[in-house]
Design an enzyme around this catalytic site. Structure first.
Site, PDB file in Angstrom:
ATOM      1  N   CYS A 133     -24.061  -5.627 -19.303  1.00 40.32           N
ATOM      2  CA  CYS A 133     -23.536  -6.847 -19.915  1.00 40.32           C
ATOM      3  C   CYS A 133     -23.658  -6.678 -21.416  1.00 40.32           C
ATOM      4  CB  CYS A 133     -24.324  -8.064 -19.438  1.00 40.32           C
ATOM      5  SG  CYS A 133     -23.841  -9.614 -20.237  1.00 40.32           S
ATOM      6  N   CYS A 144     -17.414 -12.565 -23.199  1.00 38.52           N
ATOM      7  CA  CYS A 144     -17.813 -11.447 -22.337  1.00 38.52           C
ATOM      8  C   CYS A 144     -17.707 -10.164 -23.149  1.00 38.52           C
ATOM      9  CB  CYS A 144     -16.928 -11.369 -21.091  1.00 38.52           C
ATOM     10  SG  CYS A 144     -17.321  -9.964 -20.010  1.00 38.52           S
TER      11      CYS A 144
END
Length: 325
Positions: A98, A265
């Site tokens: 991530c 993101c």
């Protein structure tokens, strides 16, 4: 503090928000249940609801819940300091990488150690990270994006088994499949955020799930909509340009594991830039992506690791029940 409670910190990077638990100091037996309970956007944690008297709201987004829980361990005997990162998502699954989460890791580790450079061990590999002098922003090395269908992964018919999936129809969108630590499907659309018929007119909660669960993605995929606002060659007049010569791309992402749209993101931002480069839609190797939560600076070179840079902030400190039942 109750023996059944654990200290937590909450941070966010361009609105992508995470709870952080020091895994060296505190044990959470059922990490999946902990994440499912406290990350829930309707019933999860808020600054005011965190247990204990040590809650200190700071630059809070005011949003309930979170996009995941980061369980972190610091190993200061290494130079630079190493941090082991495990991200458990709101559905209880574990994500191998991530980008914004890793930027939060760097800021959290800086707050603990005072260091500015780190090696972050993720399930997708070890990534270098650094924070600015004032720790208001962080840069993370993102690995090398790959379109290799075996590594995304993509499941294709025997006649196309070795071919990458580039700008092809999947469940109603024309997508490019790329892995930036996790699998992404990128759909380039017409019109940026300022266009009344552009990227924000899509119902992402409707169009993304069929792609996210499509048979061609055996492990599922994060789904990104992207619109090139400026291709980096001087602008086409359709939007503001952060720096002349830098491409600008509006971005929206439906995240696997969150099962909804997030404010930002990082792996998706790198995927968007990598796909735009692959399709010849932008000039140069650098771009600014503009997810709803704020701007991110991306570099995807012809060879070597991509990088992701953006702001990161601490929201609050508090304690939460280890067993949320």
């Amino acid at each position: 503090m109750s023996a059944h409670a654990v200290p937590v910190e909450k941070y966010h990077g361009t609105g992508n928000d995470f709870l952080v638990v020091d895994a060296d100091a505190h044990t959470v037996g059922d990490r999946a249940a902990f994440a499912r309970a406290h990350c829930d956007r309707e019933t999860g944690v808020t600054a005011d609801a965190a247990v204990g008297d040590d809650v200190v709201p700071a630059s809070a987004t005011g949003r309930r819940g979170a996009d995941g829980v980061l369980f972190l361990s610091i190993a200061e005997r290494f130079d630079p300091t190493r941090v082991v990162m495990t991200l458990v998502q709101p559905d209880g699954s574990t994500a191998s990488m991530c980008g914004n989460g890793a930027r939060v890791v760097a800021r959290w580790a800086h707050d603990r150690t005072g260091d500015r450079e780190f090696m972050i061990d993720t399930q997708a590999g070890t990534r270098r990270a650094s924070v600015t002098d004032d720790a208001s922003a962080a840069t993370i090395e993102m690995g090398v994006p790959t379109f290799d269908p075996a590594r995304v992964p993509v499941a294709r018919g025997d006649d196309r088994a070795g071919e990458p999936l580039i700008d092809e129809p999947v469940a109603g969108l024309s997508v490019t499949a790329v892995n930036t630590g996790v699998p992404h499907a990128v759909a380039l659309v017409d019109g940026g955020r300022d266009d009344p018929e552009g990227i924000d007119t899509y119902d992402l909660d409707a169009v993304a799930p069929p792609v996210r669960h499509a048979d061609v993605f055996p492990e599922g995929a994060n789904v990104n909509l992207a619109a090139v606002v400026d291709d980096g060659t001087g602008g086409d007049g359709s939007g503001d340009v952060s720096d002349e010569g830098t491409a600008v791309i509006d971005q929206r992402t439906f995240e696997r594991g969150v099962e909804g749209e997030t404010q930002s993101c990082g792996t998706g931002a790198v995927a968007v830039v990598a796909a735009a480069r692959r399709l010849g839609l932008i000039a140069g190797e650098s771009a600014v992506t503009r997810p709803p939560g704020g701007d991110l600076s991306i570099t995807v070179p012809d060879a070597g690791h991509a990088t992701l840079t953006g702001p990161v902030a601490h929201e609050f400190s508090g304690t939460l029940p280890v067993d949320p039942r």
